[in-house]
Design a protein around this motif. Structure first.
Motif, short mmCIF file in Angstrom:
data_model
loop_
_atom_site.label_atom_id
_atom_site.label_comp_id
_atom_site.label_asym_id
_atom_site.label_seq_id
_atom_site.Cartn_x
_atom_site.Cartn_y
_atom_site.Cartn_z
N ALA A 1 -12.31 -92.66 -36.18
CA ALA A 1 -11.93 -91.49 -35.39
C ALA A 1 -10.45 -91.15 -35.59
O ALA A 1 -10.09 -89.98 -35.73
CB ALA A 1 -12.21 -91.75 -33.91
N THR A 2 -9.59 -92.17 -35.61
CA THR A 2 -8.17 -91.94 -35.84
C THR A 2 -7.93 -91.39 -37.24
O THR A 2 -7.11 -90.49 -37.44
CB THR A 2 -7.38 -93.24 -35.65
N ALA A 3 -8.67 -91.91 -38.22
CA ALA A 3 -8.54 -91.40 -39.59
C ALA A 3 -8.91 -89.92 -39.63
O ALA A 3 -8.24 -89.11 -40.30
CB ALA A 3 -9.43 -92.20 -40.53
N LEU A 4 -9.97 -89.54 -38.93
CA LEU A 4 -10.37 -88.13 -38.89
C LEU A 4 -9.30 -87.26 -38.23
O LEU A 4 -9.01 -86.15 -38.70
CB LEU A 4 -11.67 -87.99 -38.12
N GLN A 5 -8.71 -87.75 -37.16
CA GLN A 5 -7.67 -86.99 -36.47
C GLN A 5 -6.45 -86.79 -37.37
O GLN A 5 -5.86 -85.70 -37.39
CB GLN A 5 -7.28 -87.71 -35.18
N VAL A 6 -6.09 -87.81 -38.12
CA VAL A 6 -4.94 -87.72 -39.02
C VAL A 6 -5.21 -86.72 -40.14
O VAL A 6 -4.37 -85.87 -40.46
CB VAL A 6 -4.60 -89.12 -39.58
N LEU A 7 -6.38 -86.80 -40.76
CA LEU A 7 -6.71 -85.86 -41.83
C LEU A 7 -6.81 -84.43 -41.31
O LEU A 7 -6.43 -83.48 -41.99
CB LEU A 7 -8.01 -86.28 -42.50
N ALA A 8 -7.33 -84.27 -40.10
CA ALA A 8 -7.41 -82.94 -39.50
C ALA A 8 -6.03 -82.35 -39.31
O ALA A 8 -5.81 -81.15 -39.51
CB ALA A 8 -8.16 -83.00 -38.17
N LEU A 9 -5.07 -83.19 -38.93
CA LEU A 9 -3.71 -82.71 -38.73
C LEU A 9 -3.06 -82.33 -40.07
O LEU A 9 -2.35 -81.32 -40.15
CB LEU A 9 -2.87 -83.77 -38.01
N VAL A 10 -3.30 -83.10 -41.11
CA VAL A 10 -2.80 -82.73 -42.44
C VAL A 10 -3.37 -81.38 -42.86
O VAL A 10 -2.67 -80.51 -43.38
CB VAL A 10 -3.15 -83.81 -43.48
N ARG A 11 -4.68 -81.19 -42.60
CA ARG A 11 -5.30 -79.91 -42.93
C ARG A 11 -4.64 -78.76 -42.17
O ARG A 11 -4.35 -77.70 -42.73
CB ARG A 11 -6.79 -79.96 -42.63
N LYS A 12 -4.38 -78.97 -40.87
CA LYS A 12 -3.76 -77.92 -40.06
C LYS A 12 -2.37 -77.57 -40.57
O LYS A 12 -1.99 -76.39 -40.62
CB LYS A 12 -3.69 -78.37 -38.60
N THR A 13 -1.59 -78.59 -40.94
CA THR A 13 -0.23 -78.31 -41.41
C THR A 13 -0.26 -77.54 -42.72
O THR A 13 0.52 -76.59 -42.91
CB THR A 13 0.57 -79.61 -41.58
N PHE A 14 -1.14 -77.91 -43.64
CA PHE A 14 -1.25 -77.17 -44.90
C PHE A 14 -1.68 -75.73 -44.65
O PHE A 14 -1.15 -74.79 -45.26
CB PHE A 14 -2.23 -77.88 -45.85
N ASN A 15 -2.65 -75.55 -43.76
CA ASN A 15 -3.10 -74.19 -43.45
C ASN A 15 -1.99 -73.36 -42.86
O ASN A 15 -1.81 -72.18 -43.20
CB ASN A 15 -4.29 -74.23 -42.49
N HIS A 16 -1.21 -73.95 -41.96
CA HIS A 16 -0.12 -73.22 -41.31
C HIS A 16 0.96 -72.84 -42.32
O HIS A 16 1.43 -71.68 -42.33
CB HIS A 16 0.49 -74.07 -40.19
N LEU A 17 1.34 -73.76 -43.17
CA LEU A 17 2.35 -73.46 -44.19
C LEU A 17 1.84 -72.39 -45.16
O LEU A 17 2.62 -71.55 -45.63
CB LEU A 17 2.73 -74.73 -44.94
N GLY A 18 0.55 -72.42 -45.45
CA GLY A 18 -0.03 -71.40 -46.31
C GLY A 18 0.00 -70.02 -45.67
O GLY A 18 0.29 -69.02 -46.33
N ARG A 19 -0.28 -69.96 -44.36
CA ARG A 19 -0.23 -68.67 -43.65
C ARG A 19 1.17 -68.08 -43.66
O ARG A 19 1.34 -66.86 -43.63
CB ARG A 19 -0.73 -68.84 -42.21
#
Length: 322
Positions: free
Chosen positions: A90-108
């Motif tokens: 579960a923690t691994a999923l939360q960490v990867l989800a946060l990496v995805r969010k940061t990449f998406n935000h920087l892309g926007r």
């Protein structure tokens, strides 16, 4: 003339975009996240504190010094494996989800045009669906203990969750305008991909909300928690469950009582009362019938009539006269 002005504006935007990307190209992941994602999260997200903690403890030590194009799926798979080994899936999923969010935000923001590397990472599969639910005796004991605490929030939140099936986030977002005591329902707003809807209120919830709303101003949340409200309520629940020994000796997370167990208890008690699965689906606002099949085995009448035929003598077939 108008066409030339429009072409000039497009060219200026493209030049500005290219300049942003050139400036970001030499910056590290940590520098970009600290400059652009964290300030936005602090303004817009209730979970900003949790994001900052995960970035500091788990993400920056692994990929913080890399540029965005160096954060490859292979690097993130190593991060995933490290998190699974040292923490949990579960923690691994939360960490990867946060990496995805940061990449998406920087892309926007136009800081990169890269494909999000998390999209190419196989995510760890979770098998942590809550299985245990409160017995009536356990819940009565827990509620009595919660009622003796100085703050009534946990006591009232438990009543609301076990009698309506509300998720913790939904509960913490409730406003007085969402409650209609006269008609006996509350409205859950759609958020975080979870469907909203109208939820009926039984007499116990109506009495609790009627008393609680007397102290709440129209613009306030019904549960006045801090910015980190979900975690705060969950911690209160965990502390009291530990004090009562409800999870003593239970190592399987699926069998531990957590705040979310109150929602599972709502569905389970309805099934034990022989409420139809279709009605349970509507009350819990599940999107598909498959999501309530976990409660099917609890219904006393489930398939009982089918197996009862085995106790009766077979009927004699009708013979057609020659």
């Amino acid at each position: 003339m108008a066409g030339k002005r429009e072409s000039a504006r497009i060219a200026a935007r493209e030049q500005e975009q290219a300049e942003k990307q050139r400036n970001a190209a030499g910056a590290t992941y940590k520098e970009l996240v600290e400059a652009h994602y964290i300030p936005w999260a602090e303004r817009e997200k209730k979970s900003a504190a949790a994001d900052k903690t995960r970035l500091k403890l788990h993400i920056f030590p692994v990929i913080g010094a890399l540029t965005l194009d160096e954060v490859t799926p292979q690097v993130l798979e190593a991060l995933r494996d490290k998190m699974v080994a040292s923490h949990c899936r579960a923690t691994a999923l939360q960490v990867l989800a946060l990496v995805r969010k940061t990449f998406n935000h920087l892309g926007r923001l136009g800081l990169h045009t890269l494909r999000n590397p998390v999209a190419l990472v196989k995510l760890p599969r979770l098998d942590n669906a809550c299985e245990r639910f409160f017995t009536h005796d356990e819940f009565d004991r827990f509620l009595a203990a919660a009622g003796k605490l100085g703050n009534p929030d946990l006591h009232d939140a438990c009543i609301l969750a076990v009698d309506t099936g509300l998720r913790l986030g939904e509960l913490n977002r409730l406003m007085p305008a969402d409650v209609n005591l006269e008609l006996g329902f509350l409205t859950v707003r759609e958020a975080d991909g979870k469907p909203g809807g109208v939820v009926p209120l039984n007499s116990r919830v109506r009495a609790m909300l009627q008393k609680r709303l007397l102290t709440i101003a129209p613009g306030q949340h019904i549960f006045r928690t801090t910015r980190d409200g979900d975690r705060e309520m969950s911690r209160r629940f965990t502390r009291l469950a530990r004090a009562l020994g409800l999870n003593d000796g239970v190592t399987d997370r699926r069998q531990q009582l957590t705040f979310h167990s109150l929602r599972h208890t709502f569905g389970s008690w309805l099934a034990l009362a022989d409420v139809e699965l279709y009605r349970i689906q509507k009350l819990m606002r599940h999107k598909t019938p498959a999501m309530v099949q976990r409660y099917a085995h609890l219904r006393p009448s489930w398939l009982a009539s089918d197996v009862e035929v085995l106790c009766k003598p077979p009927s004699r077939p009708d013979h057609v006269a020659d």
